[in-house]
Motif scaffolding. Structure first.
Motif, mmCIF file in Angstrom:
data_model
loop_
_atom_site.group_PDB
_atom_site.id
_atom_site.type_symbol
_atom_site.label_atom_id
_atom_site.label_comp_id
_atom_site.label_asym_id
_atom_site.label_seq_id
_atom_site.Cartn_x
_atom_site.Cartn_y
_atom_site.Cartn_z
ATOM 1 N N ASN A 104 3.630 0.658 7.676
ATOM 2 C CA ASN A 104 3.642 -0.227 6.338
ATOM 3 C C ASN A 104 5.000 -1.125 6.467
ATOM 4 O O ASN A 104 4.771 -2.503 6.318
ATOM 5 N N LYS A 105 5.967 -0.750 7.141
ATOM 6 C CA LYS A 105 7.158 -1.463 7.510
ATOM 7 C C LYS A 105 6.903 -2.817 8.573
ATOM 8 O O LYS A 105 7.123 -4.035 8.411
ATOM 9 N N ALA A 106 6.015 -2.411 9.586
ATOM 10 C CA ALA A 106 5.511 -3.484 10.520
ATOM 11 C C ALA A 106 4.677 -4.209 9.960
ATOM 12 O O ALA A 106 4.561 -5.587 9.932
ATOM 13 N N LEU A 107 3.578 -4.082 8.990
ATOM 14 C CA LEU A 107 2.809 -4.827 8.271
ATOM 15 C C LEU A 107 3.567 -5.779 7.409
ATOM 16 O O LEU A 107 3.028 -7.067 7.057
ATOM 17 N N ILE A 108 4.408 -5.306 6.604
ATOM 18 C CA ILE A 108 5.275 -6.051 5.724
ATOM 19 C C ILE A 108 6.253 -7.063 6.479
ATOM 20 O O ILE A 108 6.397 -8.326 6.146
ATOM 21 N N SER A 109 6.731 -6.419 7.504
ATOM 22 C CA SER A 109 7.590 -7.511 8.288
ATOM 23 C C SER A 109 6.683 -8.775 9.186
ATOM 24 O O SER A 109 7.007 -9.852 9.236
ATOM 25 N N LEU A 110 5.204 -8.448 9.325
ATOM 26 C CA LEU A 110 4.471 -9.561 9.864
ATOM 27 C C LEU A 110 3.930 -10.470 8.890
ATOM 28 O O LEU A 110 3.146 -11.414 9.136
ATOM 29 N N GLY A 111 4.440 -10.052 7.397
ATOM 30 C CA GLY A 111 3.727 -10.840 6.469
ATOM 31 C C GLY A 111 2.248 -10.683 5.931
ATOM 32 O O GLY A 111 1.641 -11.476 5.223
ATOM 33 N N LEU A 112 1.626 -9.636 6.595
ATOM 34 C CA LEU A 112 0.263 -9.290 6.271
ATOM 35 C C LEU A 112 0.021 -8.914 4.872
ATOM 36 O O LEU A 112 -1.020 -8.678 4.257
ATOM 37 N N ILE A 113 0.920 -7.923 4.391
ATOM 38 C CA ILE A 113 1.065 -7.183 2.914
ATOM 39 C C ILE A 113 2.330 -7.428 2.333
ATOM 40 O O ILE A 113 3.275 -7.854 3.074
ATOM 41 N N THR A 114 2.400 -7.353 1.080
ATOM 42 C CA THR A 114 3.611 -7.786 0.430
ATOM 43 C C THR A 114 4.104 -6.374 -0.197
ATOM 44 O O THR A 114 5.340 -6.062 -0.428
ATOM 45 N N GLU A 115 3.340 -5.437 -0.371
ATOM 46 C CA GLU A 115 4.133 -4.089 -0.861
ATOM 47 C C GLU A 115 3.329 -3.014 -0.039
ATOM 48 O O GLU A 115 2.098 -2.933 0.713
ATOM 49 N N PRO A 116 3.644 -1.652 0.155
ATOM 50 C CA PRO A 116 3.145 -0.671 1.147
ATOM 51 C C PRO A 116 1.742 -0.195 0.688
ATOM 52 O O PRO A 116 1.473 -0.085 -0.550
ATOM 53 N N LEU A 117 1.173 -0.067 1.495
ATOM 54 C CA LEU A 117 -0.310 0.445 1.414
ATOM 55 C C LEU A 117 -0.433 2.015 1.082
ATOM 56 O O LEU A 117 0.451 2.648 1.776
ATOM 57 N N SER A 118 -1.317 2.534 0.495
ATOM 58 C CA SER A 118 -1.376 3.737 0.281
ATOM 59 C C SER A 118 -2.508 4.518 1.435
ATOM 60 O O SER A 118 -3.303 4.414 1.356
ATOM 61 N N LEU A 119 -1.548 5.101 2.452
ATOM 62 C CA LEU A 119 -2.370 5.459 3.527
ATOM 63 C C LEU A 119 -2.111 7.042 3.810
ATOM 64 O O LEU A 119 -2.592 7.509 4.764
ATOM 65 N N MET A 120 -1.278 7.597 2.768
ATOM 66 C CA MET A 120 -1.022 8.980 3.124
ATOM 67 C C MET A 120 -1.791 9.807 1.659
ATOM 68 O O MET A 120 -2.105 9.183 0.710
ATOM 69 N N PHE A 121 -2.359 11.246 2.048
ATOM 70 C CA PHE A 121 -2.739 11.874 1.008
ATOM 71 C C PHE A 121 -4.143 11.139 0.367
ATOM 72 O O PHE A 121 -4.456 11.444 -0.954
ATOM 73 N N ASN A 122 -4.896 10.611 1.376
ATOM 74 C CA ASN A 122 -6.212 9.874 1.031
ATOM 75 C C ASN A 122 -7.224 10.091 2.166
ATOM 76 O O ASN A 122 -6.904 10.421 3.190
ATOM 77 N N ARG A 123 -8.347 9.378 1.918
ATOM 78 C CA ARG A 123 -9.255 9.697 2.890
ATOM 79 C C ARG A 123 -8.961 8.852 4.191
ATOM 80 O O ARG A 123 -9.349 8.974 5.343
#
Length: 407
Positions: free
Chosen positions: A260-279
């Motif tokens: 999430n930190k890498a995606l935010i630093s690259l400007g691809l996302i503005t807030e963390p994605l929900s990648l845990m405790f899901n499919r």
């Protein structure tokens, strides 16, 4: 004349006897060499599977803990309520089970038929000393469920040492008053878990094939030095335990993790994605773990494909896509099928990764087996679920064999 008539028999019997003796001795030596492995497989694989199959239909609780009640109910016609002697035998055995703290075993077995009967059996065992005859009045006064003939009918039915109840429960079915029927919607969890297990397994297979095929192709076409380097990269995850790799993905995929930190630093996302405790987290972690099992069979198949056939197809006017579809892909099909079966079968029994990375709706069938084994202590249902998973794997292997014969 007599010597001539004996010669064929001697030549026919003489040379073959030593050869037969040597052959038998060779078989004996081979059997002795293989015997330790056969004994090991028998004790560690065949015997546990047979015991698991038997435990899925074994029904010792009622017959073992309530033998007098079972014998009395065997002569009951099932109409109305049992007689006073049968109820007295049941009260005495409930009292003994409470003293030995085994009412939970009886109640858990009955609870598989009707949720709520576990509490009834425990309450009856705890208050059995206070019940006085006539029990046809004191039992319903304790709880009105004892006035329903169905519970007595189920106790009678479950007195049999063999029952299909556990196997039916894996299919969200039970034996009802009018035969086999579906359980209430709130209790229909096992078929959903089976479907979820196959969906996750199929998704992991597809992801591993998409990611693994280009790398296997590169390994097959590269120089020996580069192939060795890539092979080391593929085998590197085997040097770490499965638990450590899954825990690493927990660190990487969490809200403030590296991904999430890498995606935010690259400007691809503005807030963390929900990648845990899901499919999503389950598929990412399982694909990472299972990827080598797809790459290795693919590499073994692709490295045997003659590159001259591809060049011949291109020289005859075929486009790269046509050559790949009509020449390269059919020759790679055995490796693809082997990788899919290997990844699919191993993914069907996954437990650790979905338990750590997935949510409540992402648990596969192995989680329910572990839950019934270690938490609910329902070994019969756990064995039946294992049988269901074993049948699923067998069907997958049968499909693989049918596809091979079709080719």
């Amino acid at each position: 004349m007599s010597d001539l008539t004996q010669t064929p028999n001697m030549t026919r019997a003489g040379p073959f006897r030593p050869a037969l003796t040597l052959r038998l001795r060779g078989h004996g030596v081979a059997i002795l060499l293989v015997a330790p492995l056969l004994v090991f497989l028998l004790l560690t694989w065949v015997l546990p599977v047979v015991l698991m199959l038997w435990r899925s239909v074994d029904n010792p609780e009622i017959a073992g803990m309530m033998p007098r009640t079972a014998a009395a109910l065997a002569e009951w016609d099932g109409e109305g309520l049992p007689d006073e002697a049968t109820m007295a035998a049941a009260i005495a055995e409930f009292r003994a089970a409470d003293a030995e703290r085994t009412t939970g075993l009886i109640g858990r077995r009955l609870n598989l038929v009707e949720p709520g009967w576990l509490g009834l059996i425990r309450k009856t065992g705890a208050r059995a000393d206070r019940l006085e005859p006539p029990f046809a009045e004191s039992l319903p006064a304790l709880d009105q469920k004892w006035a329903d003939p169905r519970i007595w009918q189920e106790i009678k039915r479950l007195s049999s040492p063999v029952t299909p109840d556990y196997l039916l429960a894996t299919l969200d079915r039970r034996v009802g008053a009018e035969g086999i029927e579906r359980v209430e919607p709130v209790y229909r969890v096992h078929l959903d878990a089976l479907v979820r297990t196959f969906l996750i397994s199929a998704s992991v297979c597809a992801a591993c094939l998409i990611l693994g095929f280009p790398l296997a192709f590169l390994m097959a076409a590269a120089s020996p030095r580069l192939t060795m380097i890539l092979m080391g990269v593929v085998l590197l995850p085997f040097w770490m335990s499965l638990l450590a790799r899954t825990a690493a993905w927990v660190v990487l995929l969490q809200g403030q993790g590296v991904v999430n930190k890498a995606l935010i630093s690259l400007g691809l996302i503005t807030e963390p994605l929900s990648l845990m405790f899901n499919r999503t987290g389950v598929l990412i972690a399982m694909t990472h773990v299972m990827l080598p099992y797809m790459i290795l069979p693919l590499y073994a198949a692709l490295r045997t494909i003659p590159i001259e056939m591809v060049r011949a197809g291109l020289s005859l006017g075929g486009t790269p896509i046509t050559v790949f579809r009509r020449i390269y892909l059919p020759l790679a099909a055995p490796g693809i099928m082997a990788g899919l079966v290997l990844v699919g079968v191993m993914s069907l029994g996954y437990y650790i990764t979905p338990a750590l990375v997935g949510g409540p709706g992402d648990q596969m069938l192995a989680w329910f087996i572990a839950f019934n084994t270690s938490v609910a202590l329902n070994w019969g249902l756990a064995s039946a679920l294992a049988v269901l998973l074993l049948v699923a794997v067998g069907l997958l292997y049968a499909l693989y064999r049918a596809l091979l014969r079709g080719r």
